[in-house]
Design a protein around this motif. Structure first.
Motif, PDB file in Angstrom:
ATOM      1  N   ALA A   1      20.648 -43.554   8.004  1.00 10.24           N
ATOM      2  CA  ALA A   1      20.283 -42.865   6.753  1.00 10.24           C
ATOM      3  C   ALA A   1      20.359 -43.813   5.556  1.00 10.24           C
ATOM      4  O   ALA A   1      20.189 -43.372   4.409  1.00 10.24           O
ATOM      5  CB  ALA A   1      21.204 -41.674   6.540  1.00 10.24           C
TER       6      ALA A   1
ATOM      7  N   PRO B   1      23.188 -35.439  -1.023  1.00 10.54           N
ATOM      8  CA  PRO B   1      22.861 -34.930   0.316  1.00 10.54           C
ATOM      9  C   PRO B   1      22.987 -33.413   0.388  1.00 10.54           C
ATOM     10  O   PRO B   1      23.877 -32.822  -0.223  1.00 10.54           O
ATOM     11  CB  PRO B   1      23.890 -35.616   1.223  1.00 10.54           C
TER      12      PRO B   1
ATOM     13  N   ASP C   1      20.400 -32.704   5.449  1.00 11.64           N
ATOM     14  CA  ASP C   1      20.799 -34.100   5.634  1.00 11.64           C
ATOM     15  C   ASP C   1      22.031 -34.173   6.543  1.00 11.64           C
ATOM     16  O   ASP C   1      22.111 -35.032   7.426  1.00 11.64           O
ATOM     17  CB  ASP C   1      21.126 -34.747   4.278  1.00 11.64           C
TER      18      ASP C   1
END
Length: 264
Positions: A32, A74, A78
């Protein structure tokens, strides 16, 4: 008398240094675009992994990195994506890192010989635990009962729910007749919330945060300093006992049984 011992898994009985989850967390977050330190990961080690991902996403440095990369904080989607990546990575690494720590079989055989039941709690999911449990059984370590948070409606550590389920399954009414042993502070908190005796283990622990090779490469003074640092952390959260290695648990059991005999 001590009727049961409840062990943690990674860092306590298998996976010296609790390395597999650290590697898997780093990989999932790197996918990520987020860099994690070992300290970021280990401070909440032992929790159910979904909860652990949530804790990491709440860290200030992680939120800062995320905002810089995505121009927003986030969200739950996520979190789900990172958790899925983490699961996939960990399932791979568990096969490599599930190796019994020194003294586990000797301790397990002592417990069996004296009729003390053996159970486990964990931050791993049932799917993860199947890999770990099967590999450990091949090596001779097969607890009577293996519990995950999925068995208690997702109530992971530090909730006492997994220990309370074990007490019901073993038909043990007095929590003082149970020992919980683990390598993280959340292990101790779980045990305290259930009212059982708590034991922190030093060598190979997540709190120590070193592989077997890394620890063995330290000189004697460095090893002592590292051990003492971990002991202080366990003492700071009022663990009942702190031991260097797992077979030291035998002395704790014998001490507690003798103390209980005197009271009666």
């Amino acid at each position: 008398m001590i009727e049961a011992v409840i062990f943690d898994w990674a860092g306590t009985t298998v996976d010296y240094g609790s390395l597999a989850p650290v590697i898997a967390f780093k990989k999932a977050f790197k996918n990520a675009g987020i860099e994690l330190s070992d300290e970021d990961i280990r401070q909440d080690m032992g929790m159910a992994k979904w909860d652990h991902v949530g804790r990491i996403l709440e860290l200030e440095d992680v939120k800062k990195q995320w905002e810089q990369k995505y121009s927003e904080l986030p969200n739950n989607n996520d979190r789900k994506k990172i958790y899925a990546d983490f699961q996939q990575s960990l399932l791979h690494y568990l096969k490599e890192y599930t190796e019994l720590k020194s003294g586990v079989l000797k301790t397990f055989n002592y417990l069996k010989e004296y009729g003390i039941k053996v159970a486990t709690t964990t931050g791993y999911t049932a799917e993860m635990m199947k890999i770990v449990k099967d590999k450990a059984a091949e090596d001779g370590y097969a607890p009577d009962l293996v519990v995950t948070s999925e068995d208690v409606n997702g109530l992971g550590r530090p909730s006492p729910a997994m220990i309370q389920l074990i007490m019901r399954e073993f038909n043990i009414s007095d929590p003082r007749n149970i020992i919980k042993i683990g390598d993280t502070l959340v292990d101790i908190e779980e045990g305290q919330n259930a009212g059982v005796k708590t034991v922190g283990i030093v060598e190979g622990s997540s709190l120590l945060g070193l592989s077997q090779v890394e620890f063995d490469e330290l000189d004697n003074e460095e090893q002592i300093a590292k051990r003492n640092e971990v002991k202080r952390k366990f003492e700071a959260v009022n663990a009942d006992f702190v031991i260097d290695s797992i077979f030291d648990l035998v002395q704790i059991i014998e001490y507690l049984n003798e103390s209980m005999d005197k009271k009666w």
